[in-house]
Scaffold this motif. Structure first.
Motif, PDB file in Angstrom:
ATOM      1  N   SER A 171     -55.576  25.886  44.672  1.00 18.36           N
ATOM      2  CA  SER A 171     -56.175  27.075  45.498  1.00 18.36           C
ATOM      3  C   SER A 171     -54.991  27.489  46.128  1.00 18.36           C
ATOM      4  CB  SER A 171     -57.193  26.906  46.238  1.00 18.36           C
ATOM      5  OG  SER A 171     -57.003  25.774  47.072  1.00 18.36           O
ATOM      6  N   GLY A 172     -53.919  26.621  46.714  1.00 14.75           N
ATOM      7  CA  GLY A 172     -53.111  26.961  47.734  1.00 14.75           C
ATOM      8  C   GLY A 172     -51.812  27.277  47.150  1.00 14.75           C
ATOM      9  N   PRO A 173     -50.775  27.716  47.791  1.00 13.18           N
ATOM     10  CA  PRO A 173     -49.290  27.983  47.455  1.00 13.18           C
ATOM     11  C   PRO A 173     -48.749  26.671  47.261  1.00 13.18           C
ATOM     12  CG  PRO A 173     -49.424  28.635  49.800  1.00 13.18           C
ATOM     13  CD  PRO A 173     -50.823  28.204  49.272  1.00 13.18           C
ATOM     14  N   SER A 174     -47.708  26.667  46.502  1.00 12.21           N
ATOM     15  CA  SER A 174     -46.787  25.487  46.063  1.00 12.21           C
ATOM     16  C   SER A 174     -45.270  25.890  46.525  1.00 12.21           C
ATOM     17  CB  SER A 174     -46.736  24.981  44.757  1.00 12.21           C
ATOM     18  OG  SER A 174     -46.099  25.945  43.873  1.00 12.21           O
ATOM     19  N   PHE A 175     -44.512  25.122  47.069  1.00 18.17           N
ATOM     20  CA  PHE A 175     -43.134  25.502  47.568  1.00 18.17           C
ATOM     21  C   PHE A 175     -42.200  24.276  46.982  1.00 18.17           C
ATOM     22  CE2 PHE A 175     -46.070  26.790  50.853  1.00 18.17           C
ATOM     23  CZ  PHE A 175     -45.653  27.910  51.153  1.00 18.17           C
ATOM     24  N   ALA A 176     -40.971  24.938  46.574  1.00 23.42           N
ATOM     25  CA  ALA A 176     -39.935  24.260  46.188  1.00 23.42           C
ATOM     26  C   ALA A 176     -38.478  24.564  46.759  1.00 23.42           C
ATOM     27  CB  ALA A 176     -39.848  24.177  44.775  1.00 23.42           C
ATOM     28  N   VAL A 177     -37.777  23.598  47.592  1.00 28.67           N
ATOM     29  CA  VAL A 177     -36.539  23.946  47.944  1.00 28.67           C
ATOM     30  C   VAL A 177     -35.230  23.206  47.505  1.00 28.67           C
ATOM     31  CG1 VAL A 177     -35.140  24.175  50.311  1.00 28.67           C
ATOM     32  CG2 VAL A 177     -37.778  24.668  50.151  1.00 28.67           C
ATOM     33  N   THR A 178     -34.415  23.938  46.841  1.00 25.67           N
ATOM     34  CA  THR A 178     -33.139  23.132  46.530  1.00 25.67           C
ATOM     35  C   THR A 178     -31.827  23.444  46.977  1.00 25.67           C
ATOM     36  OG1 THR A 178     -34.547  23.333  44.260  1.00 25.67           O
ATOM     37  CG2 THR A 178     -32.149  22.866  44.196  1.00 25.67           C
ATOM     38  N   GLY A 179     -30.877  22.462  47.299  1.00 23.13           N
ATOM     39  CA  GLY A 179     -29.747  22.857  48.068  1.00 23.13           C
ATOM     40  C   GLY A 179     -28.761  22.552  46.766  1.00 23.13           C
ATOM     41  N   TYR A 180     -27.465  23.166  46.957  1.00 21.84           N
ATOM     42  CA  TYR A 180     -26.444  23.099  45.572  1.00 21.84           C
ATOM     43  C   TYR A 180     -25.138  23.349  46.302  1.00 21.84           C
ATOM     44  CZ  TYR A 180     -26.973  28.182  45.342  1.00 21.84           C
ATOM     45  OH  TYR A 180     -27.067  29.242  45.601  1.00 21.84           O
ATOM     46  N   LEU A 181     -24.120  23.065  45.377  1.00 19.82           N
ATOM     47  CA  LEU A 181     -22.720  23.122  45.805  1.00 19.82           C
ATOM     48  C   LEU A 181     -22.169  24.385  44.838  1.00 19.82           C
ATOM     49  CD1 LEU A 181     -21.493  19.611  46.507  1.00 19.82           C
ATOM     50  CD2 LEU A 181     -22.305  20.997  48.184  1.00 19.82           C
ATOM     51  N   TRP A 182     -21.027  24.836  45.379  1.00 17.08           N
ATOM     52  CA  TRP A 182     -20.508  25.979  44.370  1.00 17.08           C
ATOM     53  C   TRP A 182     -19.131  25.855  44.626  1.00 17.08           C
ATOM     54  CZ3 TRP A 182     -21.868  28.510  40.355  1.00 17.08           C
ATOM     55  CH2 TRP A 182     -21.008  29.545  39.747  1.00 17.08           C
ATOM     56  N   ALA A 183     -18.275  25.781  43.969  1.00 18.05           N
ATOM     57  CA  ALA A 183     -16.734  25.881  44.112  1.00 18.05           C
ATOM     58  C   ALA A 183     -16.211  27.266  43.574  1.00 18.05           C
ATOM     59  CB  ALA A 183     -15.965  24.573  43.243  1.00 18.05           C
ATOM     60  N   SER A 184     -15.395  27.841  44.353  1.00 15.20           N
ATOM     61  CA  SER A 184     -14.975  29.023  43.803  1.00 15.20           C
ATOM     62  C   SER A 184     -13.687  29.590  44.737  1.00 15.20           C
ATOM     63  CB  SER A 184     -16.026  30.419  44.274  1.00 15.20           C
ATOM     64  OG  SER A 184     -15.415  31.391  43.678  1.00 15.20           O
ATOM     65  N   ALA A 185     -12.732  30.322  44.020  1.00 11.50           N
ATOM     66  CA  ALA A 185     -11.588  30.802  44.705  1.00 11.50           C
ATOM     67  C   ALA A 185     -11.812  32.303  45.025  1.00 11.50           C
ATOM     68  CB  ALA A 185     -10.450  30.802  43.790  1.00 11.50           C
ATOM     69  N   LEU A 186     -11.040  32.895  45.797  1.00 12.55           N
ATOM     70  CA  LEU A 186     -11.045  34.057  46.285  1.00 12.55           C
ATOM     71  C   LEU A 186      -9.888  35.062  46.148  1.00 12.55           C
ATOM     72  CD1 LEU A 186     -13.089  36.290  47.641  1.00 12.55           C
ATOM     73  CD2 LEU A 186     -12.239  35.234  49.945  1.00 12.55           C
ATOM     74  N   ASN A 187     -10.027  36.183  45.249  1.00 12.20           N
ATOM     75  CA  ASN A 187      -8.663  36.735  44.773  1.00 12.20           C
ATOM     76  C   ASN A 187      -9.126  38.273  44.791  1.00 12.20           C
ATOM     77  OD1 ASN A 187      -6.637  38.083  43.896  1.00 12.20           O
ATOM     78  ND2 ASN A 187      -6.179  36.567  42.409  1.00 12.20           N
ATOM     79  N   GLY A 188      -8.619  39.173  45.559  1.00  8.50           N
ATOM     80  CA  GLY A 188      -8.728  40.767  45.605  1.00  8.50           C
ATOM     81  C   GLY A 188      -8.113  41.370  46.924  1.00  8.50           C
TER      82      GLY A 188
END
Length: 122
Positions: free
Chosen positions: A35-52
């Motif tokens: 009857s109540g809300p359910s919650f989920a939290v996930t952490g993650y990593l991302w590897a990226s370059a920057l060009n522009g």
């Protein structure tokens, strides 16, 4: 000792029958929605370059940016990335957030904040 042998015999003969599907399994119970809300939290990593090319509001000039992932990692002060989900019945809400702080390692060209022709004649 007879009890242990009997229990092992029952266990060893019933497992292959269950695996083969010869013994019917009990029917699954219907799922009950909470009857109540359910919650989920996930952490993650991302590897990226920057060009522009990056620019701000005039009169500041645009700047070329070319950073590899290694450059970003060397100058990174901290970062957090994560996704969160909330479900309420058949409705769901999802958000994805990212924060990173990188210290600038390069220099900037000198700027004049005054506008107009008189700023070019110093």
């Amino acid at each position: 000792m007879r009890f242990v042998i009997a229990a092992a015999t029952i266990l060893l003969t019933s497992v292959p029958l269950l695996a083969a599907g010869l013994v019917p399994l009990p029917s699954p119970k219907p799922t009950i929605e909470s009857s109540g809300p359910s919650f989920a939290v996930t952490g993650y990593l991302w590897a990226s370059a920057l060009n522009g090319r990056s620019s701000t509001l005039p009169p500041l000039p645009a700047t070329d940016i070319d950073l590899s992932f290694g450059d970003i990692l060397k100058n990174m002060n901290g970062a957090m990335m994560g996704a969160a989900e909330m479900r309420l019945g058949r409705w769901g809400f999802v958000t994805d957030a990212m924060f990173s702080q990188v210290t600038a390692g390069g220099g900037r060209a000198p700027l004049s904040l005054r506008q107009g022709p008189e700023s070019h004649h110093k």
